[in-house]
Design a protein around this motif. Structure first.
Motif, PDB file in Angstrom:
ATOM      1  N   ASP A 191      41.197 -10.496 -20.069  1.00  0.00           N
ATOM      2  CA  ASP A 191      40.289 -10.701 -21.199  1.00  0.00           C
ATOM      3  C   ASP A 191      39.584  -9.391 -21.544  1.00  0.00           C
ATOM      4  OD1 ASP A 191      40.893 -13.387 -21.383  1.00  0.00           O
ATOM      5  OD2 ASP A 191      39.046 -14.073 -20.410  1.00  0.00           O
ATOM      6  N   ALA A 192      39.239  -9.220 -22.802  1.00  0.00           N
ATOM      7  CA  ALA A 192      38.558  -8.004 -23.251  1.00  0.00           C
ATOM      8  C   ALA A 192      37.084  -8.031 -22.856  1.00  0.00           C
ATOM      9  CB  ALA A 192      38.689  -7.847 -24.760  1.00  0.00           C
ATOM     10  N   VAL A 193      36.654  -6.944 -22.254  1.00  0.00           N
ATOM     11  CA  VAL A 193      35.251  -6.736 -21.904  1.00  0.00           C
ATOM     12  C   VAL A 193      34.598  -5.898 -22.995  1.00  0.00           C
ATOM     13  CG1 VAL A 193      33.714  -5.686 -20.187  1.00  0.00           C
ATOM     14  CG2 VAL A 193      35.775  -6.852 -19.452  1.00  0.00           C
ATOM     15  N   GLY A 194      35.424  -5.129 -23.672  1.00  0.00           N
ATOM     16  CA  GLY A 194      34.935  -4.254 -24.728  1.00  0.00           C
ATOM     17  C   GLY A 194      36.103  -3.576 -25.413  1.00  0.00           C
ATOM     18  N   THR A 195      35.784  -2.510 -26.143  1.00  0.00           N
ATOM     19  CA  THR A 195      36.826  -1.725 -26.793  1.00  0.00           C
ATOM     20  C   THR A 195      36.662  -0.260 -26.419  1.00  0.00           C
ATOM     21  OG1 THR A 195      35.502  -1.479 -28.801  1.00  0.00           O
ATOM     22  CG2 THR A 195      37.098  -3.262 -28.771  1.00  0.00           C
ATOM     23  N   LEU A 196      37.785   0.414 -26.434  1.00  0.00           N
ATOM     24  CA  LEU A 196      37.846   1.814 -26.057  1.00  0.00           C
ATOM     25  C   LEU A 196      38.445   2.588 -27.222  1.00  0.00           C
ATOM     26  CD1 LEU A 196      38.062   4.172 -23.930  1.00  0.00           C
ATOM     27  CD2 LEU A 196      40.287   3.219 -23.359  1.00  0.00           C
ATOM     28  N   GLU A 197      37.777   3.662 -27.606  1.00  0.00           N
ATOM     29  CA  GLU A 197      38.328   4.563 -28.598  1.00  0.00           C
ATOM     30  C   GLU A 197      38.513   5.913 -27.931  1.00  0.00           C
ATOM     31  OE1 GLU A 197      36.363   4.752 -32.398  1.00  0.00           O
ATOM     32  OE2 GLU A 197      35.743   2.653 -32.230  1.00  0.00           O
ATOM     33  N   ALA A 198      39.769   6.349 -27.890  1.00  0.00           N
ATOM     34  CA  ALA A 198      40.089   7.620 -27.265  1.00  0.00           C
ATOM     35  C   ALA A 198      41.139   8.332 -28.100  1.00  0.00           C
ATOM     36  CB  ALA A 198      40.602   7.393 -25.845  1.00  0.00           C
ATOM     37  N   GLU A 199      41.390   9.571 -27.742  1.00  0.00           N
ATOM     38  CA  GLU A 199      42.345  10.410 -28.469  1.00  0.00           C
ATOM     39  C   GLU A 199      43.741   9.783 -28.528  1.00  0.00           C
ATOM     40  OE1 GLU A 199      43.302  15.109 -28.178  1.00  0.00           O
ATOM     41  OE2 GLU A 199      43.175  14.015 -26.293  1.00  0.00           O
ATOM     42  N   LYS A 200      44.178   9.169 -27.423  1.00  0.00           N
ATOM     43  CA  LYS A 200      45.536   8.634 -27.355  1.00  0.00           C
ATOM     44  C   LYS A 200      45.604   7.108 -27.312  1.00  0.00           C
ATOM     45  CE  LYS A 200      46.984  12.631 -24.617  1.00  0.00           C
ATOM     46  NZ  LYS A 200      47.490  13.037 -23.313  1.00  0.00           N
ATOM     47  N   PHE A 201      44.458   6.449 -27.363  1.00  0.00           N
ATOM     48  CA  PHE A 201      44.457   4.989 -27.268  1.00  0.00           C
ATOM     49  C   PHE A 201      43.218   4.425 -27.942  1.00  0.00           C
ATOM     50  CE2 PHE A 201      43.047   1.100 -25.148  1.00  0.00           C
ATOM     51  CZ  PHE A 201      44.174   0.306 -25.292  1.00  0.00           C
ATOM     52  N   VAL A 202      43.419   3.399 -28.739  1.00  0.00           N
ATOM     53  CA  VAL A 202      42.321   2.616 -29.301  1.00  0.00           C
ATOM     54  C   VAL A 202      42.701   1.161 -29.080  1.00  0.00           C
ATOM     55  CG1 VAL A 202      41.069   1.970 -31.385  1.00  0.00           C
ATOM     56  CG2 VAL A 202      41.769   4.341 -31.057  1.00  0.00           C
ATOM     57  N   GLY A 203      41.830   0.426 -28.426  1.00  0.00           N
ATOM     58  CA  GLY A 203      42.137  -0.970 -28.179  1.00  0.00           C
ATOM     59  C   GLY A 203      41.178  -1.593 -27.192  1.00  0.00           C
ATOM     60  N   PRO A 204      41.551  -2.770 -26.703  1.00  0.00           N
ATOM     61  CA  PRO A 204      40.647  -3.501 -25.807  1.00  0.00           C
ATOM     62  C   PRO A 204      40.571  -2.873 -24.419  1.00  0.00           C
ATOM     63  CG  PRO A 204      42.727  -4.651 -26.011  1.00  0.00           C
ATOM     64  CD  PRO A 204      42.781  -3.499 -26.973  1.00  0.00           C
ATOM     65  N   LEU A 205      39.409  -2.986 -23.836  1.00  0.00           N
ATOM     66  CA  LEU A 205      39.208  -2.665 -22.427  1.00  0.00           C
ATOM     67  C   LEU A 205      39.255  -4.011 -21.711  1.00  0.00           C
ATOM     68  CD1 LEU A 205      38.496  -0.809 -20.066  1.00  0.00           C
ATOM     69  CD2 LEU A 205      36.083  -1.111 -20.699  1.00  0.00           C
ATOM     70  N   GLU A 206      40.295  -4.220 -20.930  1.00  0.00           N
ATOM     71  CA  GLU A 206      40.529  -5.519 -20.310  1.00  0.00           C
ATOM     72  C   GLU A 206      40.052  -5.539 -18.861  1.00  0.00           C
ATOM     73  OE1 GLU A 206      44.751  -5.973 -20.707  1.00  0.00           O
ATOM     74  OE2 GLU A 206      44.618  -6.448 -22.832  1.00  0.00           O
ATOM     75  N   THR A 207      39.577  -6.685 -18.448  1.00  0.00           N
ATOM     76  CA  THR A 207      39.136  -6.842 -17.075  1.00  0.00           C
ATOM     77  C   THR A 207      40.346  -7.027 -16.143  1.00  0.00           C
ATOM     78  OG1 THR A 207      37.734  -8.097 -15.549  1.00  0.00           O
ATOM     79  CG2 THR A 207      38.727  -9.336 -17.349  1.00  0.00           C
ATOM     80  N   PRO A 208      40.322  -6.380 -14.985  1.00  0.00           N
ATOM     81  CA  PRO A 208      41.436  -6.509 -14.049  1.00  0.00           C
ATOM     82  C   PRO A 208      41.383  -7.794 -13.221  1.00  0.00           C
ATOM     83  CG  PRO A 208      39.819  -5.006 -13.158  1.00  0.00           C
ATOM     84  CD  PRO A 208      39.345  -5.392 -14.536  1.00  0.00           C
ATOM     85  N   LEU A 209      40.230  -8.464 -13.247  1.00  0.00           N
ATOM     86  CA  LEU A 209      40.023  -9.692 -12.476  1.00  0.00           C
ATOM     87  C   LEU A 209      39.165 -10.660 -13.281  1.00  0.00           C
ATOM     88  CD1 LEU A 209      38.988  -7.996  -9.107  1.00  0.00           C
ATOM     89  CD2 LEU A 209      41.183  -9.079  -9.574  1.00  0.00           C
ATOM     90  N   GLY A 210      39.224 -11.908 -12.918  1.00  0.00           N
ATOM     91  CA  GLY A 210      38.351 -12.891 -13.528  1.00  0.00           C
ATOM     92  C   GLY A 210      36.966 -12.832 -12.912  1.00  0.00           C
ATOM     93  N   GLY A 211      35.973 -13.271 -13.650  1.00  0.00           N
ATOM     94  CA  GLY A 211      34.595 -13.302 -13.160  1.00  0.00           C
ATOM     95  C   GLY A 211      33.624 -13.196 -14.319  1.00  0.00           C
ATOM     96  N   ARG A 212      32.359 -13.040 -13.968  1.00  0.00           N
ATOM     97  CA  ARG A 212      31.283 -12.873 -14.965  1.00  0.00           C
ATOM     98  C   ARG A 212      30.803 -11.431 -14.939  1.00  0.00           C
ATOM     99  NH1 ARG A 212      29.352 -16.069 -11.719  1.00  0.00           N
ATOM    100  NH2 ARG A 212      27.438 -14.948 -11.348  1.00  0.00           N
ATOM    101  N   VAL A 213      30.713 -10.814 -16.096  1.00  0.00           N
ATOM    102  CA  VAL A 213      30.161  -9.462 -16.161  1.00  0.00           C
ATOM    103  C   VAL A 213      28.660  -9.566 -15.918  1.00  0.00           C
ATOM    104  CG1 VAL A 213      29.762  -7.432 -17.600  1.00  0.00           C
ATOM    105  CG2 VAL A 213      31.941  -8.650 -17.744  1.00  0.00           C
ATOM    106  N   VAL A 214      28.181  -8.869 -14.896  1.00  0.00           N
ATOM    107  CA  VAL A 214      26.759  -8.921 -14.566  1.00  0.00           C
ATOM    108  C   VAL A 214      26.048  -7.600 -14.817  1.00  0.00           C
ATOM    109  CG1 VAL A 214      26.973 -10.823 -12.922  1.00  0.00           C
ATOM    110  CG2 VAL A 214      27.256  -8.472 -12.115  1.00  0.00           C
ATOM    111  N   ALA A 215      26.817  -6.532 -15.048  1.00  0.00           N
ATOM    112  CA  ALA A 215      26.195  -5.233 -15.330  1.00  0.00           C
ATOM    113  C   ALA A 215      27.189  -4.323 -16.043  1.00  0.00           C
ATOM    114  CB  ALA A 215      25.733  -4.573 -14.037  1.00  0.00           C
ATOM    115  N   PHE A 216      26.642  -3.502 -16.918  1.00  0.00           N
ATOM    116  CA  PHE A 216      27.382  -2.418 -17.556  1.00  0.00           C
ATOM    117  C   PHE A 216      26.721  -1.115 -17.126  1.00  0.00           C
ATOM    118  CE2 PHE A 216      28.061  -5.711 -20.958  1.00  0.00           C
ATOM    119  CZ  PHE A 216      29.435  -5.804 -20.811  1.00  0.00           C
TER     120      PHE A 216
END
Length: 148
Positions: A64-89
């Motif tokens: 699932d997407a946690v956010g989005t990433l904009e970079a020189e070679k990639f623009v798209g979703p930042l996906e979580t590697p595991l399931g769970g609840r995001v508790v801090a950024f």
């Protein structure tokens, strides 16, 4: 924290890795982890311009997407590697993504709670990290993503 040299990169051999998303995962409690870009993820994305994290996320599944990433070679979703609840950024990294270049292992992105221990088995185990990293570097070289 143990760092080892592998194919020109410094990696930590005490972390789990999601080689599909180029992320590292550090267990910080029995059911909590911290997540960040691994050195190869930093390299293949190119210069990071912006990280935007989605607020008010509920319980997420792997991919699932946690956010989005904009970079020189990639623009798209930042996906979580595991399931769970995001508790801090990591607000310092979100406000200045260039911090990742100084030390990607210190510049974590987010923390998850409620992670199921069994799900860690879907990641590259610390004992296999060097072999997996070597294979990923060679794969990126063959694809022309890495030029050296």
């Amino acid at each position: 924290m143990a760092k080892v040299k592998c194919k020109g990169y410094e990696i930590r051999d005490d972390l789990y890795y999601d080689h599909d998303r180029n992320l590292w995962v550090e267990r910080i409690a029995s059911n909590s982890v911290r997540v960040g870009f691994d050195p190869l993820g930093v390299e293949v994305s190119g210069t990071l311009a912006q990280l935007v994290m989605h607020p008010n996320l509920g319980t997420l599944c792997r991919g699932d997407a946690v956010g989005t990433l904009e970079a020189e070679k990639f623009v798209g979703p930042l996906e979580t590697p595991l399931g769970g609840r995001v508790v801090a950024f990591n607000e310092a990294v979100i406000s200045d993504p260039r911090r990742i270049y100084a030390d990607c292992f210190q510049a974590w992105l987010f923390e998850l709670a409620g992670v199921q221990s069994e799900e860690l088995a879907t990641l590259v185990h610390p004992t296999d990290v060097t072999k997996d990293f070597e294979e990923r570097v060679e794969t990126y070289k063959r694809a022309g993503v890495l030029s050296w």
